[in-house]
Design a protein around this motif. Structure first.
Motif, short mmCIF file in Angstrom:
data_model
loop_
_atom_site.label_atom_id
_atom_site.label_comp_id
_atom_site.label_asym_id
_atom_site.label_seq_id
_atom_site.Cartn_x
_atom_site.Cartn_y
_atom_site.Cartn_z
N UNK A 1 0.64 -1.00 0.13
CA UNK A 1 -0.04 -0.05 -0.03
C UNK A 1 0.75 1.30 -0.02
N UNK A 2 1.92 1.26 0.80
CA UNK A 2 2.40 2.56 0.99
C UNK A 2 3.70 2.58 -0.02
N UNK A 3 4.11 1.73 -0.11
CA UNK A 3 5.56 1.77 -1.19
C UNK A 3 5.00 1.69 -2.67
N UNK A 4 4.27 0.58 -2.83
CA UNK A 4 3.91 0.38 -4.42
C UNK A 4 2.74 1.43 -4.80
N UNK A 5 1.88 1.07 -4.01
CA UNK A 5 0.67 1.81 -4.24
C UNK A 5 0.69 3.61 -4.24
N UNK A 6 0.77 3.89 -3.09
CA UNK A 6 1.04 5.20 -2.97
C UNK A 6 2.54 6.11 -3.69
N UNK A 7 3.46 5.39 -2.96
CA UNK A 7 4.51 6.09 -3.75
C UNK A 7 4.82 6.13 -5.09
N UNK A 8 4.51 5.11 -5.82
CA UNK A 8 4.93 4.81 -7.23
C UNK A 8 3.44 4.99 -7.91
N UNK A 9 2.74 4.22 -7.79
CA UNK A 9 1.32 3.89 -8.51
C UNK A 9 0.69 5.21 -8.75
N UNK A 10 0.16 5.84 -7.55
CA UNK A 10 -0.70 7.01 -7.43
C UNK A 10 0.23 8.07 -8.36
N UNK A 11 1.43 8.13 -8.13
CA UNK A 11 2.25 9.26 -8.79
C UNK A 11 2.32 8.93 -10.31
N UNK A 12 2.53 7.61 -10.85
CA UNK A 12 2.59 7.40 -11.99
C UNK A 12 1.12 7.79 -12.83
N UNK A 13 -0.13 7.52 -12.24
CA UNK A 13 -1.27 7.72 -13.12
C UNK A 13 -1.91 9.19 -13.03
N UNK A 14 -1.34 9.92 -12.02
CA UNK A 14 -1.81 11.10 -11.75
C UNK A 14 -1.95 12.13 -13.09
N UNK B 1 10.11 -3.13 -12.60
CA UNK B 1 11.40 -2.80 -11.86
C UNK B 1 12.26 -1.80 -12.46
N UNK B 2 12.21 -2.05 -13.91
CA UNK B 2 13.14 -0.89 -14.77
C UNK B 2 12.58 0.57 -14.46
N UNK B 3 11.07 0.40 -14.52
CA UNK B 3 10.63 1.91 -14.61
C UNK B 3 10.78 2.44 -13.14
N UNK B 4 10.62 1.54 -12.00
CA UNK B 4 10.75 2.06 -10.79
C UNK B 4 12.17 2.86 -10.46
N UNK B 5 13.38 1.89 -11.17
CA UNK B 5 14.49 2.40 -11.06
C UNK B 5 14.45 3.78 -11.84
N UNK B 6 14.12 3.74 -13.01
CA UNK B 6 13.83 5.18 -13.63
C UNK B 6 13.60 6.20 -12.82
N UNK B 7 12.37 5.84 -12.31
CA UNK B 7 11.58 7.06 -11.43
C UNK B 7 12.45 7.34 -10.33
N UNK B 8 13.20 6.46 -9.69
CA UNK B 8 14.06 6.61 -8.77
C UNK B 8 15.35 7.68 -9.12
N UNK B 9 15.89 7.25 -10.15
CA UNK B 9 17.04 7.85 -10.89
C UNK B 9 16.50 9.50 -11.21
N UNK B 10 15.46 9.59 -11.83
CA UNK B 10 14.68 11.00 -12.32
C UNK B 10 14.90 11.82 -10.65
N UNK B 11 14.22 11.18 -9.83
CA UNK B 11 14.08 11.82 -8.39
C UNK B 11 15.35 12.40 -7.84
N UNK B 12 16.19 11.30 -8.02
CA UNK B 12 17.65 11.79 -7.41
C UNK B 12 18.22 12.90 -8.26
N UNK B 13 18.15 12.75 -9.88
CA UNK B 13 18.53 13.85 -10.62
C UNK B 13 18.04 15.02 -10.09
#
Length: 812
Positions: free
Chosen positions: A644-657, A740-752
RNA sequence: GGGCGUAUAGCUCAGUUGGUAGAGCUCCUGCCUUACAAGCAGGCGGUCACAGGUUCGAGUCCUGUUGCGCCCACCA
């Protein structure tokens, strides 16, 4: 903007709703399979503390889960409101001793006071959201329970498992009653090891060592070890105590050569070894301690009438004067005490009722193997205890408030007179037998004044629940019951005694599974004592400060069977999860206002991210179900949190907004928006249901608000635990390796962005994804969502040997 | 004395069948990004108690040691 969730208002509201609508009522005529829980009836002896909340919540989550699995859950609630703990509570409250008032008056006072506490307890259990069926409530002092308990007594007597015998019993001198082995614990005391001079028949001295010189008048033999060369020549000789009593020197292996002088006096009775010797060698019994704990029959006249402790001091003085005391050494040693008073136990021969448990040890061990213990290692505690049992179970207590021993005696012949089962329950003090033995009148009859050990009644909670002996539909459905939840400290009492009674009455186990919970500790390794309890938050304060759902969350963090400390931070985390749920669901539904709940989208037609979030919740649900089936509520809950917290809120919700806010940005955007809306609607539905057993209030609130109209089920707690959320899918590897790759990409974007001090919401020019052609194919379906979550103007794919990412900020 | 459990980041703990050490809290740096500051993003931080062994590879399996907790035994 959505409003805040107010637990303080919502929780009582739903608790009332559940009661009024009988949401947790056991459906006696239902076709559904029954799942029955043998809830521990808490002892009515004061306040409920966090330990209760802790272990009851853990079991309660299982009840809710089973209900959602489709079982017709039998979840009763009882109160153990008789026996010594209750008497002591009442004595304290009225500031009078039971022995100082008429029996009837005391019993009535007990009934009144326990009634008050029962109501208080019940309110607290309801305020934590316990999903018990209150129509099944019982109390162990009720007429009904007394009847069942006395019926058990009669049946065991008839079957020959219950006997009355005059035999040495474990005795507490403060409350003046016999007690059971299980109620004994060890306690360290300061004491003295005294060397006392006895005189052998040839005139030589024999030194014996003892911590209990006051028992000298009760000395009935002297023992030495047969291997002890100092004494072998003396075996069989006579020896005289300083008080002039002559006894025989005997030998037995139980004597330790190293300890004291190697010669020990056997007194009736100083400890269990004395008991063993008297029995084995048929020694004479000299009883010098009264049930009050005072000395009698001592040749030293001043000792008589003194309490044991005082008498000890006195006799030491006397022995000194007589020159018989050679030496006194201060020691600390552990002594058996009664758990309720902390006083050293005496062994005194009294007439008591015993259930013959020693002869059924093998059966008790065999039955333990037929029960599933969760966690498994708790079985060892039971096995070890059973193997070491030394006493039959003494069930009579010389007390007042309890289930009466249903028996009278003939003053003429001493014979036992029992009531007929149809007369139960009875109190032999007030009731008279219907059938008198020949030649007897009422005047020839005297009642048994004792009451039964509380455990003698609480050990038949399955029978009480099942309306044992009645023509009742429950009788067949409940025995054996499915689950006994309880804490580990009462394995040797409640669990054992229940297994004993079930075996003796039914030749069967009482329940198929038992889940054993741990304790709440004050600090690491420190039990909650009375003084410490005052420094801790009460359950009421915890609920008031953090909400019931949050407290439940904390209780479910622990592993089954393990002790934990009270961590306010963990309760806070529970509160955070509640808030997060409220916010996430509210937010999602703000974006579902234009979504028609009748609109279904085929799984194949969903966008890749949407497929992923549904596959993930399906996976999460399965894992939770597996864990909960093993009563691993903690692991199940952390599976949920991760999802819920990690996959759904932190990634999924952000992805579909972005896809939902601005569908026009994307090709075929309206369909892509609908795909997200559908996935949100479906996954949130499951999210609410999966966590409903843990957080029953917030989930009810959300369910009622968003899903009830569609599903038409009165409460979320009567819905199905969602394990078949989507049709079974094959070839989902690409979705998972893609994400898995997409999450890696999102994390990299956030870090950038963070590294370059670009706000996350700010746009960037370009995200460049370099990788092998095959891997790019797997990532490409997520392109829109990568773009959305990255707030980038474009996503560029470039063939390359290795996976690599590049970013371009907007150049101003 | 025997049995059971346990030892992983400063704290509380998770680590399923051996395969690159995780979470929350704390701390530091940013951010009131149109759900949520009770939040978000990023970071610091670990010889997985110790010593051996098995294995290509051990937090995980085996042996031993130590600390802690619990249960039981001892109670003259």
């Amino acid at each position: 903007m959505n409003t805040k969730y107010e637990a303080k208002e919502a929780e009582p509201k739903w608790q009332k709703f559940w009661l009024e609508n009988e949401i947790y009522k056991y459906q006696i005529d239902s076709e559904k399979p029954t799942y029955s829980i043998d809830t521990p009836p808490p002892t009515v002896s004061g306040k409920i503390h966090v330990g209760h909340i802790f272990s009851y919540t853990q079991a309660e989550v299982i009840a809710r889960f089973k209900r959602m699995q489709g079982f017709n859950v039998f979840y009763p609630f009882g109160f153990d409101d008789n026996g010594l703990p209750t008497e002591r509570l009442v004595e304290k409250e009225i500031n009078r001793k039971a022995s100082e008032m008429p029996r009837k008056e005391f019993i009535e006072t007990c009934l009144n006071i326990t009634e008050k506490y029962r109501q208080e307890f019940k309110g607290l259990w309801q305020s934590i959201g316990i999903s018990a069926d209150w129509s099944l409530e019982y109390s162990t002092i009720s007429d009904y329970s007394r009847k069942i308990s006395q019926k058990s007594f009669l049946e065991l007597y008839k079957k020959g498992f219950l006997v009355k015998k005059n035999a040495p019993a474990l005795w507490d001198i403060e409350v003046k009653t016999s007690v059971a082995q299980a109620e004994i614990e060890d306690k360290e005391f300061d004491s003295f090891f005294h060397d006392i001079k006895f005189t052998i028949e040839n005139g030589d001295d024999l030194i014996i060592a003892t911590t209990r010189p006051e028992l000298l008048p009760a000395c009935t033999a002297v023992f030495v070890n047969p291997e002890d060369s100092r004494y072998t020549h003396l075996i069989g000789k006579k020896v005289t105590t300083p008080l002039g009593k002559t006894v025989t020197i005997m030998s037995d292996e139980k004597v330790s050569i190293e300890k004291g002088s190697g010669a020990v006096m056997c007194c009736t009775y100083g400890d269990e070894t004395d008991l063993y010797w008297v029995k084995t060698y048929k020694l004479e019994e000299t009883i010098i301690i009264t049930p009050d704990g005072k000395i009698k029959n001592s040749p030293i006249e001043e000792m008589n009438g003194l309490y044991v402790n005082k008498a000890r001091v006195l006799i030491v003085e006397k022995l000194k004067e007589m020159g018989a005391l050679i030496n006194s050494k201060a020691i600390v040693h552990s002594v058996k005490v009664y758990e309720r008073t902390g006083r050293p136990i005496e062994i005194i021969p009294v007439s008591q009722w015993f259930i013959k448990t020693l002869e059924m040890k093998d059966k008790l061990l065999e039955n333990a193997d037929k029960i599933n213990w969760y966690p498994e290692y708790m079985k060892k505690r039971y096995v070890e205890w059973v193997e070491n049992l030394k006493w039959d179970w003494c069930i009579s207590r010389q007390r007042f408030f309890g289930v009466s021993v249903p028996a009278w005696y003939s003053k003429k012949t001493g014979e036992i007179i029992l009531p007929d089962e149809s007369e139960l329950p009875i109190d032999p003090v007030f009731d008279k037998p219907k059938n008198l033995p020949e030649g007897h009148t009422i005047e020839d009859i005297e009642p048994d004044l004792d009451v039964l050990d509380t455990w003698a009644t609480s050990s038949i909670t399955p029978q009480i629940n099942a309306h044992w002996g009645e023509e009742h539909p429950l009788a067949k459905k409940l025995i054996p019951m499915d689950l006994r939840p309880q804490a580990h400290d009462i394995i040797r009492t409640w669990a054992l005694y229940t297994i004993i009674k079930s075996e003796l009455h039914f030749n069967d186990i009482p329940w198929k599974n038992t889940m054993i919970s741990g304790h709440v500790l004050f600090k690491k390794g420190e039990k909650i004592s009375k003084s410490k309890a005052q420094k801790m938050m009460t359950p009421e304060e915890m609920i008031d400060k953090f909400s019931a759902d949050a407290v439940r969350f904390w209780a479910c963090r622990a592993s089954l069977g393990k002790d934990i400390q009270l961590e306010e931070n963990e309760i806070k985390n529970g509160l955070k999860l509640v808030t997060k749920l409220w916010n996430a669901v509210s937010f999602a539904f703000m974006n579902l206002t234009d979504y028609d709940v009748k609109t279904k989208v085929n799984f194949e037609d969903l966008e890749s991210s949407d497929k992923w979030i549904l596959l993930r919740i399906q996976e999460t649900a399965k894992k939770m179900e597996e864990n909960l089936n093993k009563f691993e509520f903690g692991s199940a809950m952390s599976e949920f949190e991760k999802y819920f917290w990690h996959d759904f809120c932190d990634f999924y919700l952000e992805m579909v907004k972005d896809r939902i806010y601005k569908p026009e940005k994307y090709e075929n955007g309206q369909n892509k928006k609908l795909s997200a809306q559908y996935a949100l609607y479906v996954s949130l539905n499951s999210i609410i249901k999966l966590i409903a057993p843990y957080l029953p209030h917030i989930t009810e609130e959300l369910y009622q608000k968003y899903y009830k109209d569609d599903e038409k089920i009165i409460s979320v707690h009567l819905t199905k635990f969602p394990v078949d959320i989507i049709p079974a899918q094959e070839n989902t590897e690409n979705i998972f390796s893609g994400i898995t790759k997409v999450i890696e990409i999102i994390e990299a974007v956030r870090k950038f962005k963070t590294d370059n001090k670009i706000r996350l919401g700010e746009e960037i020019e370009k995200v460049i994804i370099k990788s092998s052609a095959s891997e790019l194919e797997i990532i490409k379906p997520f392109q829109d969502d990568i773009q959305g979550v990255s707030r980038t103007r474009s996503v560029v794919f470039e063939p390359a040997e290795n996976f690599e990412l590049d970013f371009e900020a907007i150049v101003v």
